[in-house]
Write a protein that holds these residues in place. Structure first.
Motif, mmCIF file in Angstrom:
data_model
loop_
_atom_site.group_PDB
_atom_site.id
_atom_site.type_symbol
_atom_site.label_atom_id
_atom_site.label_comp_id
_atom_site.label_asym_id
_atom_site.label_seq_id
_atom_site.Cartn_x
_atom_site.Cartn_y
_atom_site.Cartn_z
ATOM 1 N N LYS A 162 0.852 -1.189 0.000
ATOM 2 C CA LYS A 162 0.000 0.000 0.000
ATOM 3 C C LYS A 162 0.886 1.236 0.000
ATOM 4 O O LYS A 162 1.724 1.398 0.890
ATOM 5 N N VAL A 163 0.701 2.090 -1.029
ATOM 6 C CA VAL A 163 1.523 3.293 -1.117
ATOM 7 C C VAL A 163 0.628 4.517 -1.285
ATOM 8 O O VAL A 163 -0.451 4.452 -1.891
ATOM 9 N N LEU A 164 1.096 5.604 -0.742
ATOM 10 C CA LEU A 164 0.411 6.888 -0.842
ATOM 11 C C LEU A 164 1.363 7.870 -1.495
ATOM 12 O O LEU A 164 2.464 8.121 -0.985
ATOM 13 N N PHE A 165 0.979 8.404 -2.641
ATOM 14 C CA PHE A 165 1.833 9.338 -3.348
ATOM 15 C C PHE A 165 1.824 10.684 -2.638
ATOM 16 O O PHE A 165 0.773 11.217 -2.289
ATOM 17 N N PRO A 173 11.743 7.832 -2.944
ATOM 18 C CA PRO A 173 11.331 7.655 -4.351
ATOM 19 C C PRO A 173 10.543 6.364 -4.540
ATOM 20 O O PRO A 173 10.827 5.353 -3.893
ATOM 21 N N VAL A 174 9.596 6.406 -5.449
ATOM 22 C CA VAL A 174 8.753 5.232 -5.679
ATOM 23 C C VAL A 174 9.597 4.044 -6.122
ATOM 24 O O VAL A 174 9.309 2.898 -5.760
ATOM 25 N N GLN A 175 10.661 4.295 -6.886
ATOM 26 C CA GLN A 175 11.469 3.177 -7.354
ATOM 27 C C GLN A 175 12.149 2.445 -6.202
ATOM 28 O O GLN A 175 12.348 1.222 -6.267
ATOM 29 N N THR A 176 12.499 3.162 -5.144
ATOM 30 C CA THR A 176 13.121 2.516 -3.985
ATOM 31 C C THR A 176 12.145 1.557 -3.311
ATOM 32 O O THR A 176 12.481 0.405 -3.003
ATOM 33 N N ALA A 196 -2.751 5.277 -3.438
ATOM 34 C CA ALA A 196 -3.584 6.396 -2.994
ATOM 35 C C ALA A 196 -3.091 7.668 -3.662
ATOM 36 O O ALA A 196 -1.919 8.045 -3.527
ATOM 37 N N VAL A 197 -3.997 8.319 -4.393
ATOM 38 C CA VAL A 197 -3.657 9.520 -5.160
ATOM 39 C C VAL A 197 -4.485 10.677 -4.630
ATOM 40 O O VAL A 197 -5.719 10.620 -4.620
ATOM 41 N N GLY A 198 -3.808 11.752 -4.207
ATOM 42 C CA GLY A 198 -4.477 12.852 -3.519
ATOM 43 C C GLY A 198 -5.080 13.896 -4.438
ATOM 44 O O GLY A 198 -4.966 13.828 -5.666
ATOM 45 N N GLY A 215 -1.070 1.294 7.271
ATOM 46 C CA GLY A 215 -0.004 0.553 6.608
ATOM 47 C C GLY A 215 0.408 1.069 5.252
ATOM 48 O O GLY A 215 1.163 0.401 4.531
ATOM 49 N N PHE A 216 -0.052 2.265 4.878
ATOM 50 C CA PHE A 216 0.375 2.855 3.609
ATOM 51 C C PHE A 216 1.765 3.475 3.763
ATOM 52 O O PHE A 216 2.054 4.122 4.776
ATOM 53 N N ARG A 217 2.594 3.288 2.745
ATOM 54 C CA ARG A 217 3.934 3.859 2.748
ATOM 55 C C ARG A 217 3.936 5.104 1.868
ATOM 56 O O ARG A 217 3.489 5.058 0.711
ATOM 57 N N GLU A 218 4.440 6.165 2.390
ATOM 58 C CA GLU A 218 4.492 7.433 1.672
ATOM 59 C C GLU A 218 5.634 7.391 0.663
ATOM 60 O O GLU A 218 6.770 7.068 1.013
#
Length: 247
Positions: A162-165, A173-176, A196-198, A215-218
């Motif tokens: 789970k990621v939050l932009f 960075p998203v690639q990491t 998750a897109v704001g 549990g979302f990672r920024e």
């Protein structure tokens, strides 16, 4: 390339289309008995022949089961509501890029008038998803959830990644994050990812906290500030680059 349409179910070597889709195929595309199309019931795909066109109903005979390409990803997007022209463009492109579920978010910085009007747009949005899925030759259209507050949507999501932009300077960075997660994925196991897109103006501190608690990672999509619809495409492109093993 033959056009694809979605049906509720296959029954004894037959299928039928009804309602607006049948009207479009029969009246606009002028379907006639004997013509061939592809039909999907969200699980299988068949080559089918038109047998009868009657008002808002078209009956088919199934001729041949076709290969059904199954995605190696199950992707959900938690998408903050923005101006409807851009939001609907994002829905279309998200469908083409293989999203399974879309959750419209009533974010704190979403315009209140748009949030209030979003309920009435649901039928239009489902039509956009349906037509985009047909064009992209998906097995099924994405599932559209009801408008949901971010904290509730974050807490309810059960994806494995789970990621939050985020636009904040400390976000990795998203690639990491994706490279790290991809190295841990088990081959041939369905990967479940939530993005998750704001909204315009970004997330509030309370929304960041709620996402973290769920549990979302920024993560960051780069130094440039992206519009919501651009972030959707960039994020999904990164997902396919790191996790899509279907090809």
């Amino acid at each position: 390339m033959r056009r694809r349409f979605f049906v509720e179910a296959f029954a004894g070597g037959t299928a039928c289309l009804t309602g607006d889709v049948a009207h479009h195929l029969g009246r606009v595309l002028r379907a006639e008995p004997g013509q061939l199309y592809e039909l999907s019931d969200a699980d299988s795909v068949f080559l089918a022949r038109v047998e009868r066109v009657s008002g808002n109903r078209i009956d088919f005979t199934l001729l041949e089961k076709l290969p059904a390409v199954r995605a190696s990803l199950d992707v959900s997007i938690l998408l903050a509501i923005v101006k409807f022209d851009r939001y609907e463009w994002a829905l279309e492109k998200a469908t083409e890029l293989g999203v399974n579920t879309i959750v419209p978010l009533a974010a704190e910085r979403s315009e209140k008038a748009l949030v209030s009007a979003a309920v009435k747009r649901a039928a239009r949005w489902r039509k956009i998803l349906l037509e985009s899925a047909q064009q992209a030759r998906c097995l099924r259209p994405p599932f559209l959830c009801g408008v949901t507050p971010p904290a509730e949507a974050f807490a309810d999501n059960t994806a494995s990644l789970k990621v939050l932009f985020s636009e904040r300077s400390g976000a990795p960075p998203v690639q990491t994050i994706f490279n790290e997660a991809a190295s841990k994925e088990i081959e041939n196991v369905l990967v479940r990812i939530a993005l998750a897109v704001g909204p315009e103006g970004g997330w509030t501190d309370q929304e960041f906290d709620a996402a973290s608690a769920a549990g979302f990672r920024e993560v960051s999509l780069g130094s440039n500030i992206l519009r919501t619809e651009t972030a959707v495409i960039a994020g999904l492109s990164a997902v396919h680059l790191y996790f899509d093993n279907s090809t």
